[in-house]
Design a protein around this motif. Structure first.
Motif, mmCIF file in Angstrom:
data_model
loop_
_atom_site.group_PDB
_atom_site.id
_atom_site.type_symbol
_atom_site.label_atom_id
_atom_site.label_comp_id
_atom_site.label_asym_id
_atom_site.label_seq_id
_atom_site.Cartn_x
_atom_site.Cartn_y
_atom_site.Cartn_z
ATOM 1 N N ASP A 122 -5.057 34.091 -6.663
ATOM 2 C CA ASP A 122 -6.036 34.923 -7.356
ATOM 3 C C ASP A 122 -7.088 35.482 -6.410
ATOM 4 O O ASP A 122 -7.813 36.420 -6.769
ATOM 5 C CB ASP A 122 -6.714 34.117 -8.470
ATOM 6 C CG ASP A 122 -7.264 32.782 -7.974
ATOM 7 O OD1 ASP A 122 -6.672 32.199 -7.039
ATOM 8 O OD2 ASP A 122 -8.278 32.327 -8.528
ATOM 9 N N LEU A 123 -7.185 34.934 -5.203
ATOM 10 C CA LEU A 123 -8.070 35.500 -4.178
ATOM 11 C C LEU A 123 -7.296 36.610 -3.490
ATOM 12 O O LEU A 123 -6.622 36.405 -2.475
ATOM 13 C CB LEU A 123 -8.498 34.410 -3.194
ATOM 14 C CG LEU A 123 -9.192 33.185 -3.810
ATOM 15 C CD1 LEU A 123 -9.526 32.156 -2.740
ATOM 16 C CD2 LEU A 123 -10.445 33.600 -4.572
ATOM 17 N N HIS A 127 -4.963 36.312 -0.150
ATOM 18 C CA HIS A 127 -3.535 36.121 -0.396
ATOM 19 C C HIS A 127 -2.714 37.255 0.213
ATOM 20 O O HIS A 127 -1.646 37.016 0.778
ATOM 21 C CB HIS A 127 -3.251 36.021 -1.890
ATOM 22 C CG HIS A 127 -1.803 35.779 -2.190
ATOM 23 N ND1 HIS A 127 -1.228 34.540 -2.072
ATOM 24 C CD2 HIS A 127 -0.819 36.635 -2.568
ATOM 25 C CE1 HIS A 127 0.068 34.630 -2.364
ATOM 26 N NE2 HIS A 127 0.329 35.886 -2.672
ATOM 27 N N ALA A 128 -3.203 38.486 0.105
ATOM 28 C CA ALA A 128 -2.469 39.622 0.678
ATOM 29 C C ALA A 128 -2.275 39.445 2.178
ATOM 30 O O ALA A 128 -1.245 39.850 2.735
ATOM 31 C CB ALA A 128 -3.210 40.923 0.381
ATOM 32 N N ALA A 129 -3.258 38.805 2.829
ATOM 33 C CA ALA A 129 -3.163 38.616 4.277
ATOM 34 C C ALA A 129 -2.041 37.668 4.677
ATOM 35 O O ALA A 129 -1.514 37.768 5.794
ATOM 36 C CB ALA A 129 -4.497 38.103 4.815
ATOM 37 N N ALA A 149 -3.869 27.457 -9.104
ATOM 38 C CA ALA A 149 -3.973 26.217 -9.876
ATOM 39 C C ALA A 149 -5.308 26.095 -10.601
ATOM 40 O O ALA A 149 -5.359 25.562 -11.714
ATOM 41 C CB ALA A 149 -3.760 25.013 -8.958
ATOM 42 N N ARG A 150 -6.387 26.570 -10.015
ATOM 43 C CA ARG A 150 -7.706 26.400 -10.630
ATOM 44 C C ARG A 150 -7.931 27.387 -11.766
ATOM 45 O O ARG A 150 -8.415 27.017 -12.844
ATOM 46 C CB ARG A 150 -8.812 26.551 -9.583
ATOM 47 C CG ARG A 150 -10.210 26.296 -10.140
ATOM 48 C CD ARG A 150 -11.273 26.396 -9.060
ATOM 49 N NE ARG A 150 -11.069 25.413 -8.013
ATOM 50 C CZ ARG A 150 -11.442 24.147 -8.090
ATOM 51 N NH1 ARG A 150 -12.043 23.701 -9.201
ATOM 52 N NH2 ARG A 150 -11.233 23.320 -7.089
ATOM 53 N N THR A 151 -7.598 28.651 -11.554
ATOM 54 C CA THR A 151 -7.930 29.683 -12.542
ATOM 55 C C THR A 151 -6.796 29.974 -13.514
ATOM 56 O O THR A 151 -7.035 30.537 -14.581
ATOM 57 C CB THR A 151 -8.335 30.987 -11.841
ATOM 58 O OG1 THR A 151 -7.235 31.446 -11.017
ATOM 59 C CG2 THR A 151 -9.551 30.770 -10.950
ATOM 60 N N ARG A 152 -5.566 29.599 -13.164
ATOM 61 C CA ARG A 152 -4.429 29.854 -14.043
ATOM 62 C C ARG A 152 -3.548 28.607 -14.145
ATOM 63 O O ARG A 152 -2.365 28.622 -13.768
ATOM 64 C CB ARG A 152 -3.596 31.024 -13.519
ATOM 65 C CG ARG A 152 -4.383 32.314 -13.277
ATOM 66 C CD ARG A 152 -3.520 33.359 -12.583
ATOM 67 N NE ARG A 152 -4.316 34.457 -12.051
ATOM 68 C CZ ARG A 152 -3.856 35.329 -11.152
ATOM 69 N NH1 ARG A 152 -2.602 35.225 -10.699
ATOM 70 N NH2 ARG A 152 -4.640 36.298 -10.715
ATOM 71 N N PRO A 153 -4.099 27.508 -14.644
ATOM 72 C CA PRO A 153 -3.331 26.254 -14.662
ATOM 73 C C PRO A 153 -2.081 26.327 -15.526
ATOM 74 O O PRO A 153 -1.039 25.765 -15.150
ATOM 75 C CB PRO A 153 -4.341 25.235 -15.200
ATOM 76 C CG PRO A 153 -5.366 26.046 -15.927
ATOM 77 C CD PRO A 153 -5.458 27.329 -15.180
#
Length: 308
Positions: A122-123, A127-129, A149-153
């Motif tokens: 989600d970052l 993540h794209a990097a 895991a934190r924002t989309r469990p």
């Protein structure tokens, strides 16, 4: 309550003490006989139950595999009898490519299926990097799971469910990758279980320094039997226990090129006519992983020299 030895599963180990799960679902603190503690999470053991709290491990049953790291002085077994291993990474903070390579190499030599779990997707920018590096692992036929895991469990559980179901899975990774958050998403009572194990083993503040096994809930494994092994985060992963031949075969992409070098005893460093080095220079083999191999080989050569 003592009697004939019974078989049990080691759920956690701390020094000479282990926390074991009995066939009836109960648990005990078990102490190894003798001075040497060679009991690891995932081991099947034969033990004698002393009372409603304690037991003695008589022997460790033969292992079908073991996952370990090593340096010049000692070998550290992380788990035994596992079905698969996943290395958890993230774009923030930056992960170590070489550590991932080493984990995958250790699994390859043991014949243990391995995967990469890319957390914190989600970052977006971070993540794209790392996406180009994830595609390298995918090109080598390693499953790569992209999760948050934190924002989309709930989405995380749905993504990993088919891969986890019916298997004993070891999670490894550097500190800061969100592995604990992932464990809590997959095993809602993981913190409570860890505190109970820690209290039983009298390990106090050392709750993050030992490996422990959790049964996966019915939401992930309706048939039961699947489990997750969480290990402490680490920053290094030595492979001193691998031979020269094992290191070469540990790099999955080297396989088709082995035997095609000019010299039969090619070390794949600076010999002329080295098929592996030439493939890395040509871009048909990932140059970064080739450099990882060179560092691993150099480290092992230095260790061997110090041992003489």
């Amino acid at each position: 309550m003592s009697g004939s030895p019974i078989e049990a599963l080691v759920v956690a180990a701390f020094g000479r003490q282990s926390f074991v799960r009995l066939p009836d679902g109960g648990s005990r603190v078990a102490v190894s006989r003798g001075r040497r503690a060679d009991v690891n999470v995932g081991d099947r053991v034969m033990l004698t139950v002393l009372d409603d709290r304690q037991a003695v491990i008589e022997r460790v049953l033969p292992r079908r595999n073991e996952f370990k790291r090593s340096d010049d002085w000692r070998s550290k077994r992380l788990a035994a009898n596992i079905d698969q291993v996943a290395v958890v990474i993230a774009g923030e903070p930056p992960f170590s490519d070489e550590l991932v390579d080493r984990v995958l190499a250790a699994a390859q030599i043991e014949g243990i299926p391995a995967a990469v779990i890319a957390n914190k997707c989600d970052l977006a920018d971070a993540h794209a990097a790392i996406e180009p590096r994830l595609r390298v692992y995918e090109s080598l036929d390693y499953p790569v799971f992209r999760i948050a895991a934190r924002t989309r469990p709930d989405e995380t559980v749905a993504t990993l469910r088919p891969w986890l179901s019916g298997r004993m899975t070891l999670l490894v990774g550097q500190s800061g990758m969100g592995k604990s958050t992932l464990v809590n998403a997959l095993v809602p009572d993981a913190d409570q279980a860890t505190r109970a194990i820690s209290q039983a083993l009298s390990s106090g503040t050392h709750t993050t320094t030992f490996t422990r096994l959790f049964g996966l809930p019915a939401a992930i494994d309706p048939d039961g039997g699947a489990s997750l092994i969480d290990s402490p985060g680490f920053q290094t992963f030595g492979l001193a226990h691998l031979s020269d031949s094992q290191r070469m075969h540990a790099m999955r992409e080297f396989g088709p090129l082995l035997g095609r070098c000019r010299f039969n005893n090619c070390s794949h460093r600076d010999e002329p006519g080295c098929a592996i080095r030439e493939a890395a220079q040509a871009g048909t083999l990932d140059e970064r992983r080739y450099r990882s191999y060179l560092r691993i080989s150099a480290e092992s050569a230095q260790a061997a020299a110090r041992g003489r």
